[in-house]
Design an enzyme around this catalytic site. Structure first.
Site, PDB file in Angstrom:
ATOM      1  N   ASP A  81      -0.152   3.811   7.974  1.00 34.83           N
ATOM      2  CA  ASP A  81      -0.956   2.727   6.903  1.00 34.83           C
ATOM      3  C   ASP A  81      -2.034   2.892   6.827  1.00 34.83           C
ATOM      4  O   ASP A  81      -2.959   2.828   5.302  1.00 34.83           O
ATOM      5  CB  ASP A  81      -0.860   1.357   7.853  1.00 34.83           C
ATOM      6  CG  ASP A  81      -1.246   0.909   7.710  1.00 34.83           C
ATOM      7  OD1 ASP A  81      -0.355  -0.022   6.800  1.00 34.83           O
ATOM      8  OD2 ASP A  81      -2.506   0.157   8.134  1.00 34.83           O
ATOM      9  N   GLY A 104      -3.350 -10.649   8.213  1.00 35.63           N
ATOM     10  CA  GLY A 104      -2.858 -12.497   8.511  1.00 35.63           C
ATOM     11  C   GLY A 104      -2.386 -12.493   7.665  1.00 35.63           C
ATOM     12  O   GLY A 104      -2.294 -12.311   6.174  1.00 35.63           O
ATOM     13  N   VAL A 150      -5.462  -2.933   0.565  1.00 37.77           N
ATOM     14  CA  VAL A 150      -6.672  -2.483   1.052  1.00 37.77           C
ATOM     15  C   VAL A 150      -7.121  -3.057   2.092  1.00 37.77           C
ATOM     16  O   VAL A 150      -8.107  -3.974   1.035  1.00 37.77           O
ATOM     17  CB  VAL A 150      -7.041  -1.841   0.341  1.00 37.77           C
ATOM     18  CG1 VAL A 150      -7.695  -0.592   1.080  1.00 37.77           C
ATOM     19  CG2 VAL A 150      -6.273  -1.016   0.011  1.00 37.77           C
ATOM     20  N   ILE A 173     -10.536  -8.851   2.507  1.00 37.78           N
ATOM     21  CA  ILE A 173     -11.608  -7.911   2.461  1.00 37.78           C
ATOM     22  C   ILE A 173     -11.795  -7.683   0.878  1.00 37.78           C
ATOM     23  O   ILE A 173     -10.996  -7.380   0.973  1.00 37.78           O
ATOM     24  CB  ILE A 173     -12.029  -6.726   3.379  1.00 37.78           C
ATOM     25  CG1 ILE A 173     -12.599  -7.136   4.183  1.00 37.78           C
ATOM     26  CG2 ILE A 173     -13.385  -6.372   2.512  1.00 37.78           C
ATOM     27  CD1 ILE A 173     -12.835  -5.649   5.614  1.00 37.78           C
ATOM     28  N   GLY A 198      -6.490  -5.960   4.193  1.00 38.01           N
ATOM     29  CA  GLY A 198      -6.668  -7.481   3.575  1.00 38.01           C
ATOM     30  C   GLY A 198      -7.591  -8.566   2.583  1.00 38.01           C
ATOM     31  O   GLY A 198      -7.171  -8.179   1.730  1.00 38.01           O
ATOM     32  N   LYS A 206      -3.795   3.174   2.621  1.00 40.53           N
ATOM     33  CA  LYS A 206      -5.046   2.219   2.307  1.00 40.53           C
ATOM     34  C   LYS A 206      -6.526   3.165   1.680  1.00 40.53           C
ATOM     35  O   LYS A 206      -7.027   3.062   0.595  1.00 40.53           O
ATOM     36  CB  LYS A 206      -5.800   2.105   3.730  1.00 40.53           C
ATOM     37  CG  LYS A 206      -4.627   1.060   3.188  1.00 40.53           C
ATOM     38  CD  LYS A 206      -4.728  -0.429   4.908  1.00 40.53           C
ATOM     39  CE  LYS A 206      -3.361  -1.425   5.304  1.00 40.53           C
ATOM     40  NZ  LYS A 206      -4.180  -1.277   6.522  1.00 40.53           N
ATOM     41  N   LYS A 218       0.926  -1.130  -0.418  1.00 39.25           N
ATOM     42  CA  LYS A 218       0.479   0.147  -0.081  1.00 39.25           C
ATOM     43  C   LYS A 218       0.427   1.308  -0.445  1.00 39.25           C
ATOM     44  O   LYS A 218      -0.054   2.219  -0.788  1.00 39.25           O
ATOM     45  CB  LYS A 218      -1.168   0.182   0.519  1.00 39.25           C
ATOM     46  CG  LYS A 218      -0.485  -0.473   3.046  1.00 39.25           C
ATOM     47  CD  LYS A 218      -1.021  -1.332   3.397  1.00 39.25           C
ATOM     48  CE  LYS A 218      -0.170  -2.066   3.289  1.00 39.25           C
ATOM     49  NZ  LYS A 218      -0.538  -3.110   3.853  1.00 39.25           N
TER      50      LYS A 218
HETATM   51  N1  HSE Z   1      -0.567  -3.582   9.708  1.00 39.44           N
HETATM   52  C1  HSE Z   1      -1.492  -3.422   9.181  1.00 39.44           C
HETATM   53  C2  HSE Z   1      -2.978  -3.131  10.336  1.00 39.44           C
HETATM   54  C3  HSE Z   1      -1.462  -4.603   8.789  1.00 39.44           C
HETATM   55  O1  HSE Z   1      -1.949  -2.913  11.351  1.00 39.44           O
HETATM   56  O2  HSE Z   1      -3.495  -3.609  10.066  1.00 39.44           O
HETATM   57  C4  HSE Z   1      -1.400  -4.448   7.440  1.00 39.44           C
HETATM   58  O3  HSE Z   1      -1.641  -3.267   6.393  1.00 39.44           O
END
Ligand code: HSE
Length: 446
Positions: free
Chosen positions: A201, A302, A132, A136, A134, A205, A105
């Site tokens: 992060d 995950g 974006v 979903i 994970g 996204k 991302k």
């Molecule tokens: N570090 C991110 C989170 C996961 O905690 O959602 C990967 O984008």
């Protein structure tokens, strides 16, 4: 038909999940894709570990460029992360005529324009469902499922680490720093959690979703980014008393003046489904003019949840790689020559409502002065909560005259952020306002 051959750059948590799921479900995936999909070469600096993970029959090298140069490889999966070597390798893979699947991302939010242009010029696909939320399938939903709609706004819990921390703060009444330490000990937060807790992060996204929703270029540098590090347990408790939960939201919205793109903690009504998304789970709300409000929920990180998204991209590419590039779904949902030049608005131009907490001296006329400043700024008050004056002095007001103090909490109606900034400046200057004012934005998500 012989299987399509895939090269994997980086076999960590997501890479090994991708390898395992692809192997476990290979028959079903083949029936869907129309031909087999096989990871035949892996590049990783830790060759011994990579060999152990993939077993015999898969070539393992320590040089990513060997994978890119391999003429048998059709698709390169980039799971290295970051803006550095990953960018160089993605551009080299594109130049070598490989399709690219990435979960990166950060790379796309910052350098997406350059990468998508290179891919279009070369007639290859860059797929990024895993970047974006994970597992979903939100990219697919925005780019294809909702393609009939004029999208109005998106609001998402798109960082699991911070959602876990906020859930724990609420459940246990603990402050941020305590919960962060616990989250790190449990492996829910990285040793260096900066990108997560500072909202970066989530902003990566949100930037990508904004581009796809509104057909604007990716513009991470224009996003407003505020994390959760300054949130206190007290604010979570007061919000609860007023019927709200506090979540870190990635928000992008179409307005008459342009596009809002912002990540910050936010009060949302406790009765909304998204307010009840707890722990490390993710959820994204999308409002389209035809469909109304939709909600997507699932694991945002995950090994196998993210692998699920990576493999969906592999299947898409396998189905489409022989198609005329013009017939493929455009990278950012809109045709490259039909992008919008709507500006991303500065935060001062955003209109929203607010939660304010003021630590004040419990004296006659204090509330009148505060509300007078808001009235003068044209800011309408929605609700006021005043706590009993049960404390005298706090750590933050040490050294000041020890007078009875109280917290005044104010919810406002919608107003311009620039007006709120000016009003906060004036309220802060009152001698009876004893600590820095806490301001948290509020969204009704109706
Ligand atoms: N570090 C991110 C989170 C996961 O905690 O959602 C990967 O984008």
């Amino acid at each position: 038909m012989k299987p399509i051959q895939v090269g994997l750059l980086g076999i960590g948590v997501v890479g090994s999940g991708t390898f395992n799921v692809l192997k476990r479900n290979q028959e079903e995936i083949k029936r869907r894709a129309g031909r087999g999909i096989e990871i035949t070469q892996v590049a990783d600096l830790n060759v011994a570990r990579a060999r152990e993970l993939v077993g015999p029959g898969v070539s393992v090298v320590d040089d990513a460029r060997a994978v890119i140069a391999n003429p048998d490889i059709d698709i390169v999966i980039e799971l290295i992360g970051g803006y550095g070597v990953a960018k160089t390798l993605v551009l080299e893979a594109i130049a070598a005529g490989k399709h690219v699947v990435t979960a990166n991302k950060a790379l796309l939010a910052v350098h997406g324009t350059e990468i998508f242009a290179a891919a279009s010029a070369k007639g290859v696909m860059v797929a990024f469902e895993a970047a974006v939320a994970g597992g979903i399938p939100i990219i697919k939903a925005l780019r294809e499922g909702l393609t009939a709609n004029s999208i109005q706004w998106i609001a998402g819990i798109i960082n699991g680490t911070t959602n876990f921390i906020l859930s724990e703060m609420r459940d246990k009444g603990l402050d941020f720093a305590v919960v962060l330490k616990q989250a790190q000990a449990l492996g829910y937060a990285e040793a260096d959690p900066t990108f997560d807790i500072e909202g970066v992060d989530a902003a990566h996204k949100a930037t990508i979703m904004s581009a796809i929703a509104f057909g604007i270029p990716v513009q991470f540098d224009k996003a407003y980014v505020e994390g959760i590090t300054k949130l206190g347990a007290a604010d979570i408790k007061y919000a609860e008393q007023l019927g709200y939960r506090i979540k870190l939201l990635g928000i992008t919205k179409r307005t008459p003046k342009g596009i809002e793109l912002r990540v910050h903690p936010c009060l949302i009504p406790a009765k909304r489904l998204i307010a009840n998304v707890e722990g490390a789970m993710n959820a994204v709300m999308v409002q389209g003019d035809a469909v109304g409000t939709t909600l997507y929920y699932g694991k945002g990180a995950g090994s196998e949840p993210t692998a699920s998204a990576v493999i969906a991209d592999l299947v898409d590419i396998t189905r489409l790689h022989t198609a005329d590039p013009k017939q493929r779904v455009p990278h950012l949902a809109f045709q490259p020559n039909a992008m919008s030049d709507l500006p991303v608005m500065a935060m001062g131009e955003v209109i929203t409502s607010y939660y304010l907490r003021l630590r004040v001296a419990d004296e006659t006329g204090v509330l009148a002065k505060v509300t007078g400043i808001l009235a003068d700024a044209g800011i309408s008050i929605d609700a006021v909560l005043q706590r009993e004056a049960d404390e005298i002095g706090t750590e933050a007001s040490a050294g000041l005259p020890q007078v009875p103090q109280t917290d005044v909490i104010i919810l406002t109606h919608d107003c311009l952020e620039a007006d709120m900034n000016a009003a906060i400046g004036k309220m802060q200057a009152l001698p009876t306002v004893l600590e820095p004012i806490t301001r948290i934005r509020k969204e009704e998500l109706a």
